[in-house]
Scaffold this motif. Structure first.
Motif, PDB file in Angstrom:
ATOM      1  N   HIS A   1       0.818  -1.218   0.000  1.00 47.96           N
ATOM      2  CA  HIS A   1       0.000   0.000   0.000  1.00 47.96           C
ATOM      3  C   HIS A   1       0.854   1.271   0.000  1.00 47.96           C
ATOM      4  CE1 HIS A   1      -4.046  -1.796   0.915  1.00 47.96           C
ATOM      5  NE2 HIS A   1      -3.262  -2.816   1.288  1.00 47.96           N
ATOM      6  N   ARG A   2       2.147   1.156  -0.191  1.00 42.59           N
ATOM      7  CA  ARG A   2       3.018   2.336  -0.029  1.00 42.59           C
ATOM      8  C   ARG A   2       2.737   3.439  -1.048  1.00 42.59           C
ATOM      9  NH1 ARG A   2       8.817  -0.374  -0.115  1.00 42.59           N
ATOM     10  NH2 ARG A   2       7.701  -1.614  -1.681  1.00 42.59           N
ATOM     11  N   GLU A   3       2.260   3.089  -2.244  1.00 44.98           N
ATOM     12  CA  GLU A   3       2.031   4.104  -3.269  1.00 44.98           C
ATOM     13  C   GLU A   3       0.628   4.693  -3.229  1.00 44.98           C
ATOM     14  OE1 GLU A   3       4.300   5.420  -4.936  1.00 44.98           O
ATOM     15  OE2 GLU A   3       5.888   4.023  -4.399  1.00 44.98           O
ATOM     16  N   GLU A   4      -0.179   4.243  -2.288  1.00 43.90           N
ATOM     17  CA  GLU A   4      -1.516   4.836  -2.144  1.00 43.90           C
ATOM     18  C   GLU A   4      -1.405   6.236  -1.542  1.00 43.90           C
ATOM     19  OE1 GLU A   4      -5.396   2.290  -1.567  1.00 43.90           O
ATOM     20  OE2 GLU A   4      -3.964   1.884   0.035  1.00 43.90           O
ATOM     21  N   GLY A   5      -2.377   7.083  -1.862  1.00 42.74           N
ATOM     22  CA  GLY A   5      -2.413   8.420  -1.286  1.00 42.74           C
ATOM     23  C   GLY A   5      -1.607   9.450  -2.031  1.00 42.74           C
ATOM     24  N   VAL A   6      -0.900   9.033  -3.076  1.00 46.85           N
ATOM     25  CA  VAL A   6      -0.140   9.987  -3.891  1.00 46.85           C
ATOM     26  C   VAL A   6      -1.063  10.544  -4.961  1.00 46.85           C
ATOM     27  CG1 VAL A   6       1.845  10.307  -5.398  1.00 46.85           C
ATOM     28  CG2 VAL A   6       1.995   8.718  -3.476  1.00 46.85           C
ATOM     29  N   ALA A   7      -1.259  11.850  -4.958  1.00 40.98           N
ATOM     30  CA  ALA A   7      -2.186  12.465  -5.909  1.00 40.98           C
ATOM     31  C   ALA A   7      -1.696  12.274  -7.339  1.00 40.98           C
ATOM     32  CB  ALA A   7      -2.348  13.944  -5.595  1.00 40.98           C
ATOM     33  N   GLY A   8      -2.626  11.978  -8.225  1.00 42.99           N
ATOM     34  CA  GLY A   8      -2.277  11.823  -9.626  1.00 42.99           C
ATOM     35  C   GLY A   8      -2.215  13.159 -10.342  1.00 42.99           C
ATOM     36  N   GLU A   9      -1.531  13.182 -11.464  1.00 51.18           N
ATOM     37  CA  GLU A   9      -1.472  14.381 -12.288  1.00 51.18           C
ATOM     38  C   GLU A   9      -2.800  14.580 -13.013  1.00 51.18           C
ATOM     39  OE1 GLU A   9       1.789  13.817 -14.907  1.00 51.18           O
ATOM     40  OE2 GLU A   9       3.319  14.020 -13.330  1.00 51.18           O
ATOM     41  N   PRO A  10      -3.123  15.838 -13.379  1.00 49.17           N
ATOM     42  CA  PRO A  10      -4.369  16.073 -14.122  1.00 49.17           C
ATOM     43  C   PRO A  10      -4.413  15.245 -15.406  1.00 49.17           C
ATOM     44  CG  PRO A  10      -3.430  18.146 -13.358  1.00 49.17           C
ATOM     45  CD  PRO A  10      -2.403  17.076 -13.081  1.00 49.17           C
ATOM     46  N   GLY A  11      -5.496  14.522 -15.606  1.00 47.78           N
ATOM     47  CA  GLY A  11      -5.654  13.718 -16.809  1.00 47.78           C
ATOM     48  C   GLY A  11      -4.990  12.371 -16.770  1.00 47.78           C
ATOM     49  N   ALA A  12      -4.244  12.058 -15.701  1.00 48.42           N
ATOM     50  CA  ALA A  12      -3.544  10.771 -15.620  1.00 48.42           C
ATOM     51  C   ALA A  12      -4.523   9.660 -15.276  1.00 48.42           C
ATOM     52  CB  ALA A  12      -2.439  10.840 -14.572  1.00 48.42           C
ATOM     53  N   PRO A  13      -4.226   8.447 -15.693  1.00 53.84           N
ATOM     54  CA  PRO A  13      -5.115   7.326 -15.383  1.00 53.84           C
ATOM     55  C   PRO A  13      -5.055   6.935 -13.904  1.00 53.84           C
ATOM     56  CG  PRO A  13      -3.189   6.554 -16.569  1.00 53.84           C
ATOM     57  CD  PRO A  13      -3.118   8.043 -16.567  1.00 53.84           C
ATOM     58  N   ARG A  14      -6.041   6.167 -13.511  1.00 56.19           N
ATOM     59  CA  ARG A  14      -6.138   5.647 -12.145  1.00 56.19           C
ATOM     60  C   ARG A  14      -5.996   4.132 -12.219  1.00 56.19           C
ATOM     61  NH1 ARG A  14     -11.264   5.235  -8.441  1.00 56.19           N
ATOM     62  NH2 ARG A  14     -10.464   5.739  -6.364  1.00 56.19           N
ATOM     63  N   VAL A  15      -5.085   3.588 -11.416  1.00 56.79           N
ATOM     64  CA  VAL A  15      -4.820   2.150 -11.438  1.00 56.79           C
ATOM     65  C   VAL A  15      -5.307   1.550 -10.112  1.00 56.79           C
ATOM     66  CG1 VAL A  15      -3.058   0.359 -11.590  1.00 56.79           C
ATOM     67  CG2 VAL A  15      -2.841   2.431 -12.972  1.00 56.79           C
ATOM     68  N   ILE A  16      -6.249   0.621 -10.195  1.00 56.19           N
ATOM     69  CA  ILE A  16      -6.771  -0.064  -9.010  1.00 56.19           C
ATOM     70  C   ILE A  16      -6.178  -1.469  -8.977  1.00 56.19           C
ATOM     71  CG2 ILE A  16      -8.841  -0.908  -7.837  1.00 56.19           C
ATOM     72  CD1 ILE A  16     -10.413   1.299  -9.252  1.00 56.19           C
ATOM     73  N   VAL A  17      -5.469  -1.774  -7.890  1.00 56.74           N
ATOM     74  CA  VAL A  17      -4.857  -3.095  -7.726  1.00 56.74           C
ATOM     75  C   VAL A  17      -5.677  -3.858  -6.692  1.00 56.74           C
ATOM     76  CG1 VAL A  17      -2.775  -4.369  -7.120  1.00 56.74           C
ATOM     77  CG2 VAL A  17      -2.578  -2.147  -8.264  1.00 56.74           C
ATOM     78  N   THR A  18      -6.226  -4.974  -7.112  1.00 54.98           N
ATOM     79  CA  THR A  18      -7.085  -5.752  -6.225  1.00 54.98           C
ATOM     80  C   THR A  18      -6.726  -7.234  -6.347  1.00 54.98           C
ATOM     81  OG1 THR A  18      -9.389  -6.172  -5.614  1.00 54.98           O
ATOM     82  CG2 THR A  18      -8.884  -6.030  -7.976  1.00 54.98           C
ATOM     83  N   GLY A  19      -7.403  -8.091  -5.564  1.00 53.40           N
ATOM     84  CA  GLY A  19      -7.135  -9.516  -5.655  1.00 53.40           C
ATOM     85  C   GLY A  19      -6.946 -10.191  -4.314  1.00 53.40           C
ATOM     86  N   PHE A  20      -6.146 -11.264  -4.336  1.00 49.98           N
ATOM     87  CA  PHE A  20      -6.010 -12.136  -3.166  1.00 49.98           C
ATOM     88  C   PHE A  20      -4.582 -12.688  -3.134  1.00 49.98           C
ATOM     89  CE2 PHE A  20      -6.271 -16.556  -1.559  1.00 49.98           C
ATOM     90  CZ  PHE A  20      -6.661 -16.294  -0.254  1.00 49.98           C
ATOM     91  N   ALA A  21      -3.983 -12.660  -1.949  1.00 51.74           N
ATOM     92  CA  ALA A  21      -2.621 -13.189  -1.782  1.00 51.74           C
ATOM     93  C   ALA A  21      -2.607 -14.161  -0.614  1.00 51.74           C
ATOM     94  CB  ALA A  21      -1.624 -12.055  -1.539  1.00 51.74           C
ATOM     95  N   PHE A  22      -2.199 -15.410  -0.890  1.00 53.67           N
ATOM     96  CA  PHE A  22      -2.094 -16.436   0.152  1.00 53.67           C
ATOM     97  C   PHE A  22      -0.662 -16.978   0.130  1.00 53.67           C
ATOM     98  CE2 PHE A  22      -2.370 -20.967   1.420  1.00 53.67           C
ATOM     99  CZ  PHE A  22      -2.816 -20.792   2.719  1.00 53.67           C
TER     100      PHE A  22
END
Length: 270
Positions: free
Chosen positions: A172-193
């Motif tokens: 989660h270290r890169e969460e909370g960093v504001a994106g540049e205007p017009g930049a895409p949004r990347v959602i990382v989801t899933g499951f880790a075991f």
């Protein structure tokens, strides 16, 4: 200016710039007609930057008569806006699997609206630094079982992490960093075991090289400023010492001869 590439071939435009500087120097009286003609002849005979540079080096604008040659290759995507990188479509790859092996998605590719991947006793890399995007918001769904997936995003992209880890982890270290205007949004989801999903923000190799070159140029500029400052201080001290010496001599003259006549010894000292 040209010290980095003295053998690089000069263009006609480079020669014309030098000729204009020489003409200005002639008009200002910095060069006499003979010097001007010699340098102008050498200008039009010059074939490389190394031959052009000395012709204006002793003139006030000599540092810019021939432009600096940028020997650093600029990254291909540095001038591309985010709007140009959001291209629509289905994406060039929509899934990846690594079972006791690995997969990679990197370089020039189009990330889809949703990318699904599985790493079982293996690993995968999803590199978006040079990628185009099928949509303004994309989802990367990762399943890591006793394996790992690494997601690499470029600076300026907003990252949201929604994965679940059981005896595993999501970065989660890169969460909370504001994106540049017009930049895409990347959602990382899933499951880790017993595995992990990492997210890191990195520049491309070309961008890192550009940054190093910019910092090198800044260091050189600061070094030159310090050198000029030291020379200015030294010149100022020399001038002040000369003035003090003259004042001291004037005081001696008026002390020994109120009418301003100097002795033979003082004349010899001068």
């Amino acid at each position: 200016m040209t010290d980095d590439a003295p053998e690089l071939r000069a263009s006609d435009a480079d020669r014309e710039r030098v000729a204009e500087v020489l003409q200005d120097a002639l008009a200002e009286g910095r060069l006499d007609m003979e010097e001007f003609e010699e340098r102008l002849d050498a200008t039009y005979k010059a074939r490389t930057y190394g031959e052009l540079a000395p012709l204006t080096r002793d003139l006030p604008v000599g540092a810019v008569a021939v432009p600096k040659v940028d020997m650093v290759k600029k990254s291909g995507g540095s001038d591309v806006s985010w709007a140009e990188r959001i291209v629509g479509g289905e994406g060039s790859s929509t899934w990846g699997v690594a079972v006791m092996s690995e997969f990679q998605r990197k370089g020039r590719w189009t990330a889809p609206k949703r990318f699904d991947c599985v790493a079982f006793w293996g690993g995968g890399t999803i590199d978006l630094r040079e990628a185009n995007f099928a949509d303004r918001e994309i989802v990367i769904n990762c399943v890591a079982i006793m394996g790992g997936v690494q997601v690499v995003v470029p600076p300026g992209v907003e990252v949201v992490v929604r994965g679940i880890g059981i005896m595993g982890s999501f970065d989660h270290r890169e969460e909370g960093v504001a994106g540049e205007p017009g930049a895409p949004r990347v959602i990382v989801t899933g499951f880790a075991f017993w595995g992990g999903v990492g997210v890191e923000r990195k520049r491309t190799r070309e961008q890192r090289q550009e940054l190093r070159e910019e910092r090198r140029q800044e260091r050189l500029a600061r070094r030159e400023e310090r050198r000029e400052l030291r020379e200015s201080i030294r010149d100022g001290q020399y001038t002040r010492h000369r003035e003090m010496l003259e004042e001291h001599r004037d005081a001696r003259r008026h002390t020994h001869d109120p009418h301003g006549r100097r002795s033979a010894r003082e004349r010899d000292e001068d």
